[in-house]
Structures are given as structure tokens and as C-alpha cells.
Design a protein around this motif. Structure first.
Motif, mmCIF file in Angstrom:
data_model
loop_
_atom_site.group_PDB
_atom_site.id
_atom_site.type_symbol
_atom_site.label_atom_id
_atom_site.label_comp_id
_atom_site.label_asym_id
_atom_site.label_seq_id
_atom_site.Cartn_x
_atom_site.Cartn_y
_atom_site.Cartn_z
ATOM 1 N N THR A 113 -8.718 4.244 -0.420
ATOM 2 C CA THR A 113 -7.425 4.079 -0.519
ATOM 3 C C THR A 113 -6.526 3.383 0.589
ATOM 4 O O THR A 113 -5.488 2.693 0.523
ATOM 5 C CB THR A 113 -7.040 5.716 -0.481
ATOM 6 O OG1 THR A 113 -7.548 6.484 -1.208
ATOM 7 C CG2 THR A 113 -5.415 5.840 -0.937
ATOM 8 N N ARG A 114 -7.245 3.462 1.801
ATOM 9 C CA ARG A 114 -6.617 2.737 2.858
ATOM 10 C C ARG A 114 -6.778 1.222 2.413
ATOM 11 O O ARG A 114 -5.834 0.405 3.004
ATOM 12 C CB ARG A 114 -7.148 2.877 4.324
ATOM 13 C CG ARG A 114 -6.685 4.262 5.059
ATOM 14 C CD ARG A 114 -7.322 4.511 6.357
ATOM 15 N NE ARG A 114 -8.564 4.882 6.600
ATOM 16 C CZ ARG A 114 -8.927 6.284 6.683
ATOM 17 N NH1 ARG A 114 -7.939 6.985 6.414
ATOM 18 N NH2 ARG A 114 -10.299 6.357 6.493
ATOM 19 N N ASP A 115 -7.888 0.987 2.179
ATOM 20 C CA ASP A 115 -8.071 -0.553 1.772
ATOM 21 C C ASP A 115 -7.105 -1.097 0.791
ATOM 22 O O ASP A 115 -6.897 -2.033 0.704
ATOM 23 C CB ASP A 115 -9.691 -0.914 1.437
ATOM 24 C CG ASP A 115 -10.847 -0.355 2.242
ATOM 25 O OD1 ASP A 115 -10.412 -0.493 3.427
ATOM 26 O OD2 ASP A 115 -11.764 -0.251 2.012
ATOM 27 N N ALA A 157 -2.397 -4.114 -0.864
ATOM 28 C CA ALA A 157 -1.255 -4.071 -1.702
ATOM 29 C C ALA A 157 0.010 -4.836 -0.507
ATOM 30 O O ALA A 157 0.929 -5.413 -1.030
ATOM 31 C CB ALA A 157 -0.711 -2.706 -1.912
ATOM 32 N N ASP A 158 -0.357 -4.423 0.769
ATOM 33 C CA ASP A 158 0.453 -4.873 1.980
ATOM 34 C C ASP A 158 0.510 -6.439 1.828
ATOM 35 O O ASP A 158 1.267 -7.132 2.212
ATOM 36 C CB ASP A 158 0.176 -3.965 2.939
ATOM 37 C CG ASP A 158 1.126 -4.260 4.176
ATOM 38 O OD1 ASP A 158 2.458 -4.428 3.665
ATOM 39 O OD2 ASP A 158 1.044 -4.065 5.341
ATOM 40 N N VAL A 175 -7.344 3.038 -7.305
ATOM 41 C CA VAL A 175 -8.310 3.745 -6.983
ATOM 42 C C VAL A 175 -8.738 5.134 -7.802
ATOM 43 O O VAL A 175 -7.930 6.117 -7.385
ATOM 44 C CB VAL A 175 -7.952 4.257 -5.344
ATOM 45 C CG1 VAL A 175 -8.774 5.015 -4.453
ATOM 46 C CG2 VAL A 175 -7.017 3.052 -4.788
ATOM 47 N N PRO A 176 -9.627 5.174 -8.542
ATOM 48 C CA PRO A 176 -10.166 6.307 -9.302
ATOM 49 C C PRO A 176 -10.949 7.346 -8.426
ATOM 50 O O PRO A 176 -11.427 6.936 -7.353
ATOM 51 C CB PRO A 176 -11.090 5.779 -10.251
ATOM 52 C CG PRO A 176 -11.422 4.603 -9.798
ATOM 53 C CD PRO A 176 -10.546 3.938 -8.684
ATOM 54 N N GLY A 177 -10.842 8.573 -8.510
ATOM 55 C CA GLY A 177 -11.604 9.476 -7.728
ATOM 56 C C GLY A 177 -11.276 11.033 -7.887
ATOM 57 O O GLY A 177 -10.318 11.191 -8.577
ATOM 58 N N THR A 178 -12.103 11.857 -7.571
ATOM 59 C CA THR A 178 -12.052 13.209 -7.971
ATOM 60 C C THR A 178 -11.357 13.781 -6.792
ATOM 61 O O THR A 178 -11.056 15.167 -7.029
ATOM 62 C CB THR A 178 -13.426 13.961 -8.245
ATOM 63 O OG1 THR A 178 -14.483 13.343 -7.000
ATOM 64 C CG2 THR A 178 -14.212 13.315 -9.589
ATOM 65 N N ASP A 179 -11.473 13.276 -5.681
ATOM 66 C CA ASP A 179 -10.685 14.101 -4.488
ATOM 67 C C ASP A 179 -9.163 13.652 -4.325
ATOM 68 O O ASP A 179 -8.948 12.878 -3.580
ATOM 69 C CB ASP A 179 -11.392 13.795 -3.069
ATOM 70 C CG ASP A 179 -11.024 14.770 -2.138
ATOM 71 O OD1 ASP A 179 -10.052 15.644 -2.208
ATOM 72 O OD2 ASP A 179 -11.736 15.272 -1.045
ATOM 73 N N SER A 209 0.745 7.360 4.559
ATOM 74 C CA SER A 209 0.861 5.998 5.195
ATOM 75 C C SER A 209 2.191 5.512 5.420
ATOM 76 O O SER A 209 3.285 5.764 4.642
ATOM 77 C CB SER A 209 0.295 5.239 4.071
ATOM 78 O OG SER A 209 0.648 3.964 4.429
ATOM 79 N N GLU A 210 2.446 4.845 6.526
ATOM 80 C CA GLU A 210 3.694 4.288 6.845
ATOM 81 C C GLU A 210 3.962 3.030 6.250
ATOM 82 O O GLU A 210 5.099 2.630 5.892
ATOM 83 C CB GLU A 210 3.889 3.957 8.344
ATOM 84 C CG GLU A 210 3.929 5.093 9.113
ATOM 85 C CD GLU A 210 4.445 5.155 10.602
ATOM 86 O OE1 GLU A 210 5.232 4.321 10.890
ATOM 87 O OE2 GLU A 210 4.028 5.735 11.252
ATOM 88 N N THR A 211 2.845 2.337 5.689
ATOM 89 C CA THR A 211 3.041 1.201 4.755
ATOM 90 C C THR A 211 3.665 1.481 3.406
ATOM 91 O O THR A 211 4.426 0.874 2.911
ATOM 92 C CB THR A 211 1.634 0.510 4.409
ATOM 93 O OG1 THR A 211 1.264 0.328 5.792
ATOM 94 C CG2 THR A 211 1.862 -0.888 3.918
#
Ligand code: ADP
Length: 485
Positions: free
Chosen positions: A49-51, A56-57, A208-212, A223-225
Motif C-alpha cells: 500500500t505504501r509502495d 501514485a505520488d 492493491v488487493p488483499g484480505t487485511d 498517509s499525508e500523501t
């Protein structure tokens, strides 16, 4: 495993590249009609997610600086390719969501219609010049993209809920990180692949697919971005996400649960009301946030209406979405099925009367019989909660004032429907309903040209229409002075 085609990606899309989770973890997607595993997908978490936010930024400056006509051309191509590949998208959608193929196809076309719509709106993000309170000055207003945005979307319209957010965000010049529901990531990933083929530059649209969900949501909201979150889902999760967005003062759009009243007055065209109700209630097996949830019929026509409704409902064809003629597919999960069973039992225990259905359907573990329950009362769960299943609860009313009071007696305010041939009544009741959307003599009211969204605890923000772009634009005011000679 997925045998509908070999082209559905199973990895995250970050910065234009398809990637596995750093942990190597994967999760299974199941066909709700059979319970079979159809795909194994990268199970992303905080790091991915951070990546994706960083990607995107990085893409934002070029994308937002691209002339709107350039962005519009890409969105238009994306829509055209989705329409060309509607069968493939629809089959994938039906496999993971369960809805009948014809509805899945309809959803794909509906999703594409937002891309077309916002490709046109992209070029109309006009500003203003306002007369200033001094002759030597001018007030200039421009509208600029909010920046990096996040989208969290549900399983009930896995293509359209994501595509309509992406259409508006990208048209406005924002870039996006999206988290689709873990039940239905395939439609999102396939739509994204088609977007890349249409020319979306890397990083503009990330998935970003994911179960959590909580972990991914926590990174997106903290995120501040990320300057804006658009969410479609349950009111409970929406409340949490609003709170999580507070520390960074993020803009939020929330399309949350509904509890739609469907009012049939004594002067209504009952045939039209029945048609509208069947479409509104039983689309997607009753799993939409604008589904008729509480049906109020004037006492003088209720028995006739109930009898005719039960006949129509008993004739619905239940089966896997890819079966010819299927009109009602499976529910999405065991939890969803158990909830419908619990709500029907509660209604029966409190005096409701089953006119048709009322039990599990033999087509499979997650199939529920299309059901009509008469004589429901305000204390029943079917009246207080979103049913999200093929169950139609019916109650009578005596006066227009009573119908309005019953209809507004909920914390929700998404969609409402009323049927009358009296023009004055249509306006009076339409005005008095505390809802973001009111269908008057229409059971299906959503289109790219119209502002979709709710009031009260159904959320805020609008998707579609010329208002939809505003959710992704900031207003900037510049004062230009020193103009006098
Ligand atoms: P539904 O009942 O329709 O599944 P949810 O609100 O649970 O509605 O889910 C809608 C979307 O929100 C899904 O993508 C889901 O994964 C996501 N979601 C659920 N819980 C959270 C959370 N705590 N934080 C972020 N996203 C969440």
C-alpha cells in the motif's frame, strides 16, 4: 481455478507493474455459486500500500499537468475497450460475484458509461472570474486536482463501483490507489489491465488487493500523501474510515448503506409499480445499497399488490449466474446467507407472513429463495437493517403523511421510490423524503448523468453527473490587484 479466460491478472498493479506481495502471500477467490476456488491473488498489506501511494505520488505531476483533452482521450479509449471486451469482463464478474450474466454485462456497460461521461467532463473543469469589491481588482477562481486519492470498494458491483470512482478521479487529474473487496478482486484487476492497454501511464491507477482490509485501510487513511478517500461500503466501516481520516484532515466521500422505502400510493399504476419493484428489489439478488428494502403499499391496494407481487417473485428463475435465464444468483458469502436467514426468522417470530419463499433454495449452499413477507412491522430487523438478499417485506399505510413518516424513520438516506399518478403528490412526497435520490415512478435510478449519493448516515459526496467531478477538485481563489491605471 479460473477457466473463463487466461487474461485476468492475479497480482497487484503498482506503478504500472504487476507485482506479488512482498511476503509472497496469496488468497483464494471463490465462485459463490459452487464454492470452488477460481483464482489465487497476491495478498497485499501495508508495504504494498505504501509502495502504491508512492507510485501514485510520483505519477501525479505529469498526469495532472496533461491537458484535460489528453486524459479524456485515454479514458474514452478505456471505456471503448471495456465495451469491446464486455463479455470477458462480465464472465469474470459473474464467476466471482455470482450475479446473472446479463446483469454482469449491464454492470460493465454501466461502468464504461462513467468513463465516457467523465472523459467529457474532464475538459469542463471551469473556473470563474468574480466581480471584486474594488474596481482595481479581479477575483479569479480555478479548480485543480485534489492530488493522490484512495478508493475502497465493495463486492456487489466490483467493476462499476471502482470504475466510476476512477473515472472521476482521473478525469480531474488525480491519481488513485484502489483496494477492491477481497471477495471480488478479479473484475478490478481486469478493468485495470484494460486501462493500461488504453494508455493509462504507470502509477496513475494502482490496485492493491488483499484480505487485511483494516491494515490497507490504515495505511491509506494515515498517509499525508493521500489527500482524499472515496469509500463505498457499509455504514459501520465508513464511520471508522471517516475517523481515521481526521488526523490528516483528508477529504472523504462516503457512499454507505441504505434502507430504501418503496411507496405505492392508491392512485399508482400498479403494473408499473410491480415492474419497478421487481427491478429495484431483485437486481443482484437484492444485494445493492439502493434496493427497495421496505415496501409500503396503501391499505386499499395492498392485498391485490401483495398477491401479484408474490406471483411474480415465485416465478423468478434461481440458478448460477452463467445458467441460461437465471435471474437470481447466490448470495456472496455464508455470512450474508446467515444474515438473511436470521432476518426472515425474526420477521416470522414477530408476526410476519410468508407469501412465497422463506427458505434456502436447493440450487446451492448460498442460494436463498426469492421471498415476499407481508404484515411486517417497524420493530422487525427487515425494516431496520439493510437486507441485502432477495427478500421483499411489505407493510400497509393509510395516509400520505403516514407513508412519509414511515419512509423517513431510518438513520439512512440513500435512495427512495414512490409511485403515484398525482403530480402534486409526486412533488410533495418527493420533497418530503430525506434521501439523496428519489425515483418517482421509476425503480432503477442510477446513471452516469445523475448525481448518485446519500444524505444522513448514508454518506456524502456524489458520483456521476457534472457534480461528480467536484469531489476530486479543489477550489483556489486568486486575487489580482493593482489593475487601475
Ligand atoms: P460489505 O458489508 O458490503 O462487505 P464492507 O464495508 O465490509 O461492506 O466492505 C466494503 C469495502 O471495505 C471492502 O473493500 C472491504 O474489504 C473494505 N473494508 C472492510 N473493513 C475495512 C476497514 N476496517 N478498513 C478499510 N477497509 C475496510
Amino acid at each position: 481455478m479460473l477457466d473463463v479466460n487466461q487474461t485476468v491478472p492475479t497480482q497487484a498493479l503498482i506503478g504500472g507493474a504487476w507485482q506479488n506481495a512482498d511476503t509472497g502471500r496469496r488468497f483464494d477467490v471463490r465462485d459463490p455459486a459452487t464454492g470452488h476456488v477460481i483464482a489465487s491473488i497476491a495478498d497485499c498489506g501495508e508495504q504494498e500500500t505504501r509502495d502504491a501511494i508512492a507510485a501514485a505520488d510520483a505519477a501525479l505531476a505529469d498526469w495532472s499537468a496533461m491537458p484535460a483533452a489528453g486524459r479524456a482521450a485515454i479514458l474514452r479509449r478505456w471505456a471503448d475497450l471495456m465495451i469491446e471486451r464486455a463479455d470477458e469482463l462480465a464472465r469474470t464478474l459473474t464467476r466471482e460475484n455470482g450475479k446473472p450474466l446479463a446483469e454482469a454485462r449491464g454492470e460493465v456497460m454501466y461502468g464504461a458509461s462513467y468513463l465516457h461521461w467523465f472523459s467529457e467532463e474532464a475538459t469542463r473543469a471551469y473556473g470563474d472570474v468574480i466581480p471584486a469589491p474594488g474596481a482595481d481588482r479581479r477575483i479569479l477562481v480555478t479548480r485543480s486536482p485534489v492530488g493522490v486519492c484512495a478508493a475502497i470498494t465493495p463486492w456487489n458491483f466490483p467493476n462499476a463501483m471502482l470504475v466510476r470512482k476512477a473515472a472521476a478521479a482521473l478525469a480531474a487529474g488525480c491519481t488513485l490507489v484502489a483496494k477492491p473487496a477481497a471477495e471480488t478482486p478479479l473484475s478490478a484487476l481486469l478493468a485495470a489491465r484494460i486501462g493500461i492497454e488504453a494508455g493509462l501511464p504507470g502509477g496513475v491507477f494502482n490496485i492493491v488487493p488483499g484480505t487485511d482490509a483494516a491494515a490497507i485501510g490504515a495505511v491509506l487513511t494515515a498517509s499525508e500523501t493521500v489527500r482524499k478517500l472515496s469509500f463505498t461500503g457499509s455504514t459501520g466501516v465508513g464511520r471508522k474510515l471517516i475517523a481515521q481520516c481526521a488526523p490528516t484532515v483528508k477529504r472523504v466521500s462516503m457512499e454507505l448503506g441504505g434502507n430504501a422505502p418503496f411507496i405505492v400510493f392508491e392512485d399508482a399504476d400498479l403494473d408499473a409499480a410491480l415492474d419497478g419493484l421487481m427491478a429495484s428489489k431483485f437486481r443482484n439478488s437484492g444485494q445493492t445499497c439502493v434496493c427497495a428494502n421496505r415496501i409500503f403499499v396503501h391499505d386499499s391496494v395492498k392485498d391485490e399488490f401483495a398477491g401479484r407481487l408474490a406471483e411474480r417473485v415465485a416465478a423468478l428463475t434461481v440458478g448460477p449466474g452463467d445458467q441460461d435465464g437465471a435471474e437470481i444468483g447466490p448470495l456472496i458469502s455464508e455470512a450474508a446467507f446467515a444474515k438473511v436467514e436470521r432476518m426472515v426468522s425474526d420477521a416470522l417470530a414477530k408476526g410476519g407472513r410468508v407469501l412465497t419463499g422463506g427458505a434456502k433454495h436447493p440450487a446451492g449452499d448460498l442460494f436463498y429463495q426469492p421471498t415476499v413477507i407481508d404484515a411486517v412491522t417497524a420493530d422487525m430487523d427487515v425494516m431496520r437493517e439493510e437486507i441485502f438478499g432477495p427478500v421483499a417485506p411489505l407493510a400497509g399505510f393509510a395516509t400520505e403523511a403516514e407513508a412519509i413518516e414511515l419512509a423517513n424513520d431510518t438513520e439512512h438516506g440513500l435512495a427512495a421510490y414512490l409511485y403515484t399518478r398525482d403530480l402534486g403528490r409526486a412533488w410533495r412526497v418527493g420533497d418530503a423524503l430525506h434521501y439523496g435520490m428519489v425515483g418517482i415512478n421509476e425503480g432503477v435510478l442510477s446513471s452516469a448523468a445523475a448525481p448518485f449519493g446519500g444524505v444522513k448516515q448514508s454518506g456524502f459526496g456524489r458520483e456521476g453527473s457534472r457534480y461528480g467531478l467536484d469531489d476530486y477538485l479543489e477550489i483556489k481563489y486568486m486575487l489580482m490587484g493593482g489593475l487601475s491605471a
